[in-house]
Design a protein around this motif. Sequence first.
Motif, PDB file in Angstrom:
ATOM      1  N   ALA A 113      10.279   4.532   4.410  1.00  0.00           N
ATOM      2  CA  ALA A 113       9.524   3.328   4.067  1.00  0.00           C
ATOM      3  C   ALA A 113       9.139   2.487   5.292  1.00  0.00           C
ATOM      4  N   PRO A 114      10.073   2.148   6.203  1.00  0.00           N
ATOM      5  CA  PRO A 114       9.660   1.384   7.381  1.00  0.00           C
ATOM      6  C   PRO A 114       8.644   2.124   8.240  1.00  0.00           C
ATOM      7  N   LEU A 115       8.761   3.450   8.340  1.00  0.00           N
ATOM      8  CA  LEU A 115       7.790   4.234   9.111  1.00  0.00           C
ATOM      9  C   LEU A 115       6.407   4.126   8.474  1.00  0.00           C
ATOM     10  N   ALA A 116       6.329   4.314   7.149  1.00  0.00           N
ATOM     11  CA  ALA A 116       5.042   4.219   6.460  1.00  0.00           C
ATOM     12  C   ALA A 116       4.444   2.831   6.618  1.00  0.00           C
ATOM     13  N   PRO A 142       0.832  -1.205   0.000  1.00  0.00           N
ATOM     14  CA  PRO A 142       0.000   0.000   0.000  1.00  0.00           C
ATOM     15  C   PRO A 142       0.864   1.252   0.000  1.00  0.00           C
ATOM     16  N   PRO A 143       0.395   2.319  -0.630  1.00  0.00           N
ATOM     17  CA  PRO A 143       1.180   3.559  -0.678  1.00  0.00           C
ATOM     18  C   PRO A 143       1.312   4.155   0.715  1.00  0.00           C
ATOM     19  N   PRO A 144       2.245   5.081   0.911  1.00  0.00           N
ATOM     20  CA  PRO A 144       2.383   5.740   2.211  1.00  0.00           C
ATOM     21  C   PRO A 144       1.050   6.346   2.641  1.00  0.00           C
ATOM     22  N   PRO A 145       0.733   6.290   3.928  1.00  0.00           N
ATOM     23  CA  PRO A 145      -0.560   6.795   4.390  1.00  0.00           C
ATOM     24  C   PRO A 145      -0.676   8.298   4.207  1.00  0.00           C
ATOM     25  N   ASP A 146      -1.890   8.740   3.891  1.00  0.00           N
ATOM     26  CA  ASP A 146      -2.169  10.166   3.797  1.00  0.00           C
ATOM     27  C   ASP A 146      -2.602  10.650   5.181  1.00  0.00           C
ATOM     28  N   LEU A 147      -1.739  11.404   5.836  1.00  0.00           N
ATOM     29  CA  LEU A 147      -2.025  11.876   7.192  1.00  0.00           C
ATOM     30  C   LEU A 147      -2.405  13.360   7.198  1.00  0.00           C
ATOM     31  N   THR A 148      -2.876  13.846   6.079  1.00  0.00           N
ATOM     32  CA  THR A 148      -3.230  15.262   5.972  1.00  0.00           C
ATOM     33  C   THR A 148      -4.241  15.640   7.051  1.00  0.00           C
ATOM     34  N   LEU A 208       4.047  13.579   5.208  1.00  0.00           N
ATOM     35  CA  LEU A 208       2.816  12.828   4.954  1.00  0.00           C
ATOM     36  C   LEU A 208       1.574  13.662   5.254  1.00  0.00           C
ATOM     37  N   GLY A 209       1.779  14.914   5.694  1.00  0.00           N
ATOM     38  CA  GLY A 209       0.662  15.819   5.930  1.00  0.00           C
ATOM     39  C   GLY A 209       0.215  15.929   7.368  1.00  0.00           C
ATOM     40  N   ALA A 210       0.916  15.281   8.294  1.00  0.00           N
ATOM     41  CA  ALA A 210       0.477  15.254   9.689  1.00  0.00           C
ATOM     42  C   ALA A 210       0.804  16.549  10.424  1.00  0.00           C
ATOM     43  N   ARG A 211      -0.004  16.853  11.446  1.00  0.00           N
ATOM     44  CA  ARG A 211       0.305  17.907  12.413  1.00  0.00           C
ATOM     45  C   ARG A 211       0.924  17.220  13.626  1.00  0.00           C
ATOM     46  N   VAL A 212       2.197  17.444  13.828  1.00  0.00           N
ATOM     47  CA  VAL A 212       2.951  16.668  14.809  1.00  0.00           C
ATOM     48  C   VAL A 212       3.138  17.446  16.105  1.00  0.00           C
TER      49      VAL A 212
END
Length: 508
Positions: free
Chosen positions: A370-373, A253-259, A283-287
């Motif tokens: 890649a391992p994170l995704a 699966p592609p990297p997750p969209d965390l927008t 990946l779009g996340a607010r961290v």
Amino acid sequence: MKTPRHSRTTDQVSNDEHARRERLSMLAHDARSALSDILGGLSLIPDTSLDPQTRQQLERIQSASEYLAQLWELGLEDTVPDYQANADYPLRLSDFLTALERRWRGAAEAAGMAFHLDVAPDVPAILEIDALALERILANVISNAMAYAGSGPIRIMFEMQSTTRLRVYLRDDGPGFAPDKLATLFDRGQRGAQAHRRDGDGLGLFIARSLTHQLGGEITARNRREGGAEIALDVPLSTAPSTRHVAPHDDAPPPPDLTGCRVLVADDSLTNQAVLETMLSALGARVETCSDGTGALGAVLDAPFDLAILDIDMPGESGLGVTVALRASGLDWADLPIVACTAFAQRPKHEAILAAGANAILMKPIKGPAPLAYAINQALTSKPAHRKAQRGAQDLLFSALQHRAHTSESKTLALFVIADLKMITRALMHAWQQGDTADIQRQCHKLIAVAGAVGETMLSTTAHALHCAIAQEAASDIHERVREALDRTESLIHQLTSQFSIKEFTLS
């Protein structure tokens, strides 16, 4: 007959072996953490601000560090019991060639030599072969060529001998091999006439041949008719279905969209925080970040997140304790997806982390996005394992706190739990008497973590209710909730004391 004074009992030997394993486990953890900081720090250096030569040397250091991390893991697999190495992926040719070039081009050019890589069109993009073994073979062959080839170019060519066999050539334009050395070139301790150029033990080509044979292949050497030396490597590719992970960036699966997603990163390493924040932001996340378990516990109990990445070994409270406390809290977001980030690499540790409620495990050092995704996708699509509420205190201590190797250590763990509960009780009573609501909330966080670790859901729920009562300034409930929390804490201390036959409490 009396046992000789110098003899050692079976128990002593067993204890010594257990202590040795513990030392190896801790060494593995600390070394992986250090390597994680090295690789993470290198990845954060902005290469746009560097001149080409400096950038090239930085890439060389980074590639060599990644190689060192793989060698370290290989050694630990043979020495640390139940060691769980990072996921072993099939070789992705483009990544392999990039790492090879980054490591060796700068070194070759510094020695006044050109470095060329050529790949035939029929070589597959994914090769079922031990990538680390192949890299070790080539590292020793290249190093040998750089020592003896003079100033000419080094060329490495990849081609397919057949659909199931890979052939790799290394050629140089140097003086070639001494004819009388060709027959023994790959023996241990053999060195060329230019051996004085650098220190060494004559092991490089011996290691290359040993690893080639382990792969089921052959390695040969010859002097080229047009001048220079050639080493040819011929190795089989696996034809059996792979039991290894497919690399996360291939056929997955592609990297997750965390927008727009709110993600908590808790790690006491500022480098790891920065690495994870950079990757998650892409990946779009607010961290949001914190550097200890106490802060992470307060964060996940106060408000919902979409995802949490928790370091297992943190000051204040472990990531394991934070996970267990959240799962036992009864909150609407108690099933928050959690990725446990850890340098612990032993299989029982991983089993304990997952049993405590983590959805996925991300190993340190973090080897790129890649391992994170992959771990995030796993966490978002799986459900945490929940422990049965009726399990006994001894079993809970065994599996949820540390998952130690011997159940006899559960009593020691129980002593530490009791010590924590007594310390929290004293602090909670003092804060109550002083009217220090902020400190009461801090003690609630600690109590939730400890209660959750031993499966005491009612105590965890009571502590959370007290925390909420203070947050909502519900003064009428605070007195009742404090008293209930103290009563349940005393009951748990009594339960553990009775369960483990603790006659005298000696820890403070």
